[in-house]
Write a protein that holds these residues in place. Structure first.
Motif, mmCIF file in Angstrom:
data_model
loop_
_atom_site.group_PDB
_atom_site.id
_atom_site.type_symbol
_atom_site.label_atom_id
_atom_site.label_comp_id
_atom_site.label_asym_id
_atom_site.label_seq_id
_atom_site.Cartn_x
_atom_site.Cartn_y
_atom_site.Cartn_z
ATOM 1 N N PRO A 115 1.691 19.535 3.635
ATOM 2 C CA PRO A 115 0.539 19.825 4.498
ATOM 3 C C PRO A 115 -0.141 21.140 4.122
ATOM 4 C CG PRO A 115 2.565 20.373 5.647
ATOM 5 C CD PRO A 115 2.981 19.748 4.342
ATOM 6 N N LEU A 116 -0.697 21.158 2.928
ATOM 7 C CA LEU A 116 -1.461 22.303 2.437
ATOM 8 C C LEU A 116 -2.884 21.844 2.163
ATOM 9 C CD1 LEU A 116 1.277 23.714 0.049
ATOM 10 C CD2 LEU A 116 0.478 24.784 2.171
ATOM 11 N N ALA A 117 -3.778 22.780 1.938
ATOM 12 C CA ALA A 117 -5.195 22.434 1.814
ATOM 13 C C ALA A 117 -5.550 21.852 0.453
ATOM 14 C CB ALA A 117 -6.067 23.664 2.087
ATOM 15 N N ASP A 149 -11.331 23.350 -2.008
ATOM 16 C CA ASP A 149 -10.773 22.545 -0.927
ATOM 17 C C ASP A 149 -10.705 23.306 0.398
ATOM 18 O OD1 ASP A 149 -10.539 20.218 -2.312
ATOM 19 O OD2 ASP A 149 -8.364 20.054 -2.159
ATOM 20 N N THR A 150 -10.594 24.624 0.334
ATOM 21 C CA THR A 150 -10.562 25.409 1.576
ATOM 22 C C THR A 150 -11.947 25.872 1.995
ATOM 23 O OG1 THR A 150 -10.243 27.526 0.428
ATOM 24 C CG2 THR A 150 -8.241 26.307 1.076
ATOM 25 N N LEU A 151 -12.971 25.589 1.167
ATOM 26 C CA LEU A 151 -14.326 26.113 1.409
ATOM 27 C C LEU A 151 -14.257 27.624 1.637
ATOM 28 C CD1 LEU A 151 -15.856 23.320 3.694
ATOM 29 C CD2 LEU A 151 -16.231 23.700 1.244
ATOM 30 N N GLU A 152 -13.556 28.281 0.716
ATOM 31 C CA GLU A 152 -13.322 29.732 0.798
ATOM 32 C C GLU A 152 -12.737 30.103 2.168
ATOM 33 O OE1 GLU A 152 -15.439 34.096 0.289
ATOM 34 O OE2 GLU A 152 -16.693 32.326 0.496
ATOM 35 N N PHE A 153 -11.692 29.373 2.544
ATOM 36 C CA PHE A 153 -10.890 29.606 3.747
ATOM 37 C C PHE A 153 -11.613 29.236 5.050
ATOM 38 C CE2 PHE A 153 -9.796 33.372 0.880
ATOM 39 C CZ PHE A 153 -8.878 32.659 0.137
ATOM 40 N N THR A 157 -8.289 23.040 7.273
ATOM 41 C CA THR A 157 -7.097 22.632 6.529
ATOM 42 C C THR A 157 -6.407 23.831 5.869
ATOM 43 O OG1 THR A 157 -8.343 22.218 4.495
ATOM 44 C CG2 THR A 157 -8.086 20.367 6.026
ATOM 45 N N THR A 158 -7.092 24.962 5.809
ATOM 46 C CA THR A 158 -6.560 26.141 5.133
ATOM 47 C C THR A 158 -5.278 26.631 5.812
ATOM 48 O OG1 THR A 158 -8.828 26.817 4.594
ATOM 49 C CG2 THR A 158 -7.090 28.468 4.321
ATOM 50 N N THR A 159 -4.278 26.940 5.001
ATOM 51 C CA THR A 159 -3.046 27.537 5.516
ATOM 52 C C THR A 159 -2.922 28.957 4.961
ATOM 53 O OG1 THR A 159 -1.611 26.902 3.662
ATOM 54 C CG2 THR A 159 -1.967 25.250 5.405
ATOM 55 N N ARG A 296 -13.252 16.405 6.209
ATOM 56 C CA ARG A 296 -13.132 14.950 6.334
ATOM 57 C C ARG A 296 -11.692 14.574 6.671
ATOM 58 N NH1 ARG A 296 -15.501 12.035 1.485
ATOM 59 N NH2 ARG A 296 -14.160 13.511 0.432
ATOM 60 N N LYS A 297 -10.746 15.214 5.975
ATOM 61 C CA LYS A 297 -9.334 14.862 6.120
ATOM 62 C C LYS A 297 -8.805 15.175 7.508
ATOM 63 C CE LYS A 297 -6.241 17.558 4.210
ATOM 64 N NZ LYS A 297 -5.394 18.225 3.208
ATOM 65 N N LYS A 298 -9.169 16.346 8.056
ATOM 66 C CA LYS A 298 -8.554 16.805 9.294
ATOM 67 C C LYS A 298 -9.398 16.546 10.535
ATOM 68 C CE LYS A 298 -5.808 20.665 11.002
ATOM 69 N NZ LYS A 298 -5.194 21.971 10.618
#
Length: 306
Positions: A115-117, A149-153, A157-159, A296-298
């Motif tokens: 469960p990481l971004a 993937d984190t859209l710069e945090f 989804t960002t951890t 989209r994912k979360k």
């Protein structure tokens, strides 16, 4: 045989960069012949990353041979993979999405889903101390995947661990994360050369929701007006794209990275119902703004209702 490493169709930065990262690891650390390949043309941000780090664009393939050894990254969904994927010899899966099911293997395999971004974050962890051996170009690919993937945090989804890995890689590369992310997002936002159909498929995934087949498209941008100015032609193109792809409807979410919101195009009553039931939105026209919706994912897929 050389192992082919690939991600999902309509490859974004993670599905372009992570195959490169893992193929490097298999070749240079594990001594196993491997090569990255793509299941389509990389998007504009991914193309920018390849050029920025002087990385060759991987070969684009349309299918896999029976028995061919493969490693799947950034997806475990058969709908996002070649139609003949179950005939291949799947050796491993490295992913950060929910487990979908439907893949068949010829024997026990290594599966890592965390469960990481970003897939690249998982890869850096799996490498352990060997991650320090990555040359700058491979580090740059991994860094780019996680920033994307984190859209710069900004993405939910960002951890903290994704952020830690970015900061470590950026320090090693001498990269200013904010400045580099701005360059990446500018490249992602330049969609002027793409047709409406190409835009609708560019970053899209297929999902079944209560018996309805949706192509869920997300366009992340710092310049949403450039896309929304094309809304009439985009909505008209949705009809043909849905028909050609065997979907009931295309759902297009234009994600404003800077304002942290999404705009959903609403071409008909079906999408209006989806917007109202899924997000509690009040729809009065052919657009609806969804504050805080970035992932989209979360946030999108888990909430979809018809």
């Amino acid at each position: 045989m050389t192992i082919q490493v690939f991600g999902h169709k309509s490859p974004d930065t993670d599905s372009t960069g992570s195959p490169i990262v893992w193929a490097w690891y298999l070749n240079e650390v594990k001594g196993t012949a491997a090569k990255p390949v793509l299941l389509g043309e990389p998007n504009t941000e991914a193309a920018f990353v390849l050029k920025r780090w002087n990385l060759d664009k991987p070969e684009i393939i349309s299918g896999v041979d029976a028995g061919a050894p493969v490693v799947i990254v950034d997806t475990n969904n058969p709908a996002e993979l070649p139609a003949d994927i179950n005939k291949a010899d799947i050796l491993a899966i490295i992913d950060h999405h929910k487990l979908v099911g439907g893949l068949e293997t010829k024997g026990p395999i290594d599966i890592t889903i965390r469960p990481l971004a970003c897939t690249a974050t998982i890869m850096v962890d799996l490498m352990g101390d060997d991650a320090a051996k990555m040359p700058d170009a491979i580090k740059g690919a991994a860094l780019s995947c996680i920033i994307s993937d984190t859209l710069e945090f900004r993405s939910p989804t960002t951890t903290p661990h994704d952020r830690e890995v970015v900061e470590k890689l950026a320090a090693e590369l001498g990269i200013d994360v904010a400045a580099y992310a701005a360059e990446m997002f500018e490249a992602k936002s330049d969609v002027s050369a793409f047709s409406d159909a190409e835009l609708l498929r560019m970053d899209s995934k297929e999902y079944n929701v209560d018996g309805k087949e949706f192509r869920v498209s997300v366009l992340e941008t710092t310049a949403p007006k450039l896309i929304l100015d094309r809304k009439d032609s985009l909505m008209a193109s949705m009809v043909d794209v849905a028909k050609e792809d065997g979907a009931d409807q295309v759902l297009l979410f234009v994600v404003d990275i800077l304002n942290e919101e999404a705009t959903l195009l609403v071409p008909n009553d079906l999408v209006k119902t989806v917007a109202e039931k899924s997000f509690g939105a009040t729809v009065t026209g052919d657009l609806v703004v969804l504050p805080g919706i970035m992932s989209r994912k979360k946030q999108i897929i888990p909430n979809l209702k018809v």
